[in-house]
Design a protein around this motif. Structure first.
Motif, short mmCIF file in Angstrom:
data_model
loop_
_atom_site.label_atom_id
_atom_site.label_comp_id
_atom_site.label_asym_id
_atom_site.label_seq_id
_atom_site.Cartn_x
_atom_site.Cartn_y
_atom_site.Cartn_z
N ASN A 44 0.80 -1.23 0.00
CA ASN A 44 0.00 0.00 0.00
C ASN A 44 0.83 1.28 0.00
O ASN A 44 0.32 2.33 -0.34
N GLY A 45 2.12 1.20 0.40
CA GLY A 45 2.90 2.42 0.44
C GLY A 45 4.28 2.25 1.01
O GLY A 45 4.76 1.13 1.19
N ILE A 46 4.93 3.39 1.30
CA ILE A 46 6.28 3.39 1.85
C ILE A 46 6.35 4.32 3.05
O ILE A 46 5.56 5.25 3.19
N GLY A 47 7.33 4.05 3.90
CA GLY A 47 7.68 4.94 5.00
C GLY A 47 9.11 5.37 4.79
O GLY A 47 9.96 4.56 4.45
N PHE A 48 9.38 6.67 4.95
CA PHE A 48 10.75 7.12 4.75
C PHE A 48 11.09 8.27 5.69
O PHE A 48 10.22 8.86 6.32
N VAL A 49 12.38 8.57 5.75
CA VAL A 49 12.91 9.65 6.58
C VAL A 49 13.66 10.61 5.67
O VAL A 49 14.35 10.18 4.74
N SER A 50 13.54 11.91 5.95
CA SER A 50 14.26 12.92 5.19
C SER A 50 14.53 14.13 6.08
O SER A 50 13.76 14.42 6.98
N ALA A 51 15.62 14.82 5.79
CA ALA A 51 15.91 16.07 6.50
C ALA A 51 15.06 17.21 5.95
O ALA A 51 14.93 18.25 6.59
N SER A 52 14.48 17.01 4.78
CA SER A 52 13.67 18.05 4.12
C SER A 52 12.21 17.96 4.54
O SER A 52 11.68 16.88 4.75
N MET A 53 11.57 19.13 4.63
CA MET A 53 10.15 19.18 4.92
C MET A 53 9.39 19.13 3.58
O MET A 53 9.57 20.00 2.73
N LEU A 54 8.58 18.11 3.41
CA LEU A 54 7.79 17.93 2.19
C LEU A 54 6.32 18.13 2.53
O LEU A 54 5.87 17.73 3.61
N PRO A 55 5.54 18.71 1.63
CA PRO A 55 4.14 19.02 1.95
C PRO A 55 3.22 17.80 1.92
O PRO A 55 3.26 16.99 1.00
N ILE A 56 2.37 17.71 2.93
CA ILE A 56 1.37 16.64 3.02
C ILE A 56 0.32 16.87 1.94
O ILE A 56 -0.06 18.00 1.64
N GLY A 57 -0.15 15.76 1.35
CA GLY A 57 -1.17 15.84 0.31
C GLY A 57 -0.60 15.95 -1.09
O GLY A 57 -1.32 15.84 -2.06
N ASN A 74 8.02 1.62 -11.18
CA ASN A 74 7.74 3.05 -11.35
C ASN A 74 6.37 3.32 -10.75
O ASN A 74 5.41 2.62 -11.09
N CYS A 75 6.30 4.28 -9.85
CA CYS A 75 5.03 4.50 -9.17
C CYS A 75 4.87 5.96 -8.75
O CYS A 75 5.82 6.72 -8.72
N VAL A 76 3.64 6.31 -8.43
CA VAL A 76 3.31 7.62 -7.88
C VAL A 76 2.90 7.38 -6.43
O VAL A 76 2.12 6.47 -6.14
N VAL A 77 3.45 8.19 -5.53
CA VAL A 77 3.08 8.07 -4.12
C VAL A 77 2.57 9.41 -3.62
O VAL A 77 2.99 10.48 -4.09
N GLN A 78 1.63 9.34 -2.69
CA GLN A 78 1.08 10.54 -2.07
C GLN A 78 1.55 10.61 -0.63
O GLN A 78 1.45 9.62 0.11
N ILE A 79 2.04 11.76 -0.23
CA ILE A 79 2.47 11.97 1.16
C ILE A 79 1.22 12.17 2.01
O ILE A 79 0.44 13.09 1.77
N ILE A 80 1.02 11.27 2.98
CA ILE A 80 -0.20 11.36 3.79
C ILE A 80 0.06 11.63 5.27
O ILE A 80 -0.86 11.97 6.00
N ARG A 81 1.33 11.45 5.69
CA ARG A 81 1.63 11.65 7.12
C ARG A 81 3.04 12.20 7.25
O ARG A 81 3.93 11.82 6.50
N GLN A 82 3.22 13.10 8.23
CA GLN A 82 4.54 13.66 8.51
C GLN A 82 4.69 13.81 10.01
O GLN A 82 3.74 14.22 10.69
N PHE A 96 0.77 4.38 -2.18
CA PHE A 96 0.83 4.27 -3.63
C PHE A 96 -0.51 4.70 -4.22
O PHE A 96 -1.56 4.40 -3.67
N VAL A 97 -0.46 5.37 -5.35
CA VAL A 97 -1.66 5.86 -6.02
C VAL A 97 -1.80 5.10 -7.34
O VAL A 97 -0.86 5.05 -8.13
N GLY A 98 -2.96 4.49 -7.54
CA GLY A 98 -3.23 3.82 -8.80
C GLY A 98 -2.40 2.58 -9.05
O GLY A 98 -2.17 2.22 -10.20
N MET A 99 -1.95 1.92 -8.00
CA MET A 99 -1.12 0.72 -8.15
C MET A 99 -2.02 -0.46 -8.54
O MET A 99 -2.99 -0.75 -7.86
N ALA A 100 -1.66 -1.13 -9.61
CA ALA A 100 -2.44 -2.28 -10.06
C ALA A 100 -2.20 -3.46 -9.12
O ALA A 100 -1.06 -3.75 -8.74
N SER A 101 -3.26 -4.15 -8.75
CA SER A 101 -3.13 -5.29 -7.82
C SER A 101 -2.34 -6.44 -8.44
O SER A 101 -1.83 -7.29 -7.72
#
Length: 115
Positions: A44-57, A74-82, A96-101
């Motif tokens: 369903n998605g990924i969890g990651f760490v970064s020093a940069s602040m990225l916008p939710i949504g 190759n995929c599109v991911v949406q940031i949902i939590r920070q 993940f957005v629009g990932m085929a099962s």
């Protein structure tokens, strides 16, 4: 505590760089060049760490390369939590957005290789 996640998280180490993020209404932020370290992945998605602040949504394109499975995704991911960590970095949750099962087999193979 009861597990409420839709799918099992698999620990993984992978480094990427986010160069731009976008929203569906054609809002785009470019030249971000934020290095990220992926900590876990699920179908369903990924969890990651970064020093940069990225916008939710916002969304970003990524290419996840799995060396043990000799494949990439190759995929599109949406940031949902920070969450800001004690060391000043940020922890993110993305889905993940629009990932085929039909691609679920990739995550099944990753899970087998970790066990």
């Amino acid at each position: 505590m009861i597990e409420q996640r839709r799918s099992k998280r698999i620990p993984i180490k992978m480094d990427l760089e986010v160069s731009s993020v976008f929203k569906q209404d054609n809002v785009q932020v470019t030249n971000i060049n934020a290095p990220i370290e992926i900590k876990d992945i699920s179908k369903n998605g990924i969890g990651f760490v970064s020093a940069s602040m990225l916008p939710i949504g916002f969304y970003f394109n990524s290419r996840l390369e799995f060396e043990k499975q000799d494949c990439y995704l190759n995929c599109v991911v949406q940031i949902i939590r920070q969450e800001q960590l004690e060391n000043g970095e940020f922890s993110y949750g993305c889905e993940f957005v629009g990932m085929a099962s039909v691609l679920d087999y990739i995550f099944e193979e990753i899970e087998k290789s970790v066990e």
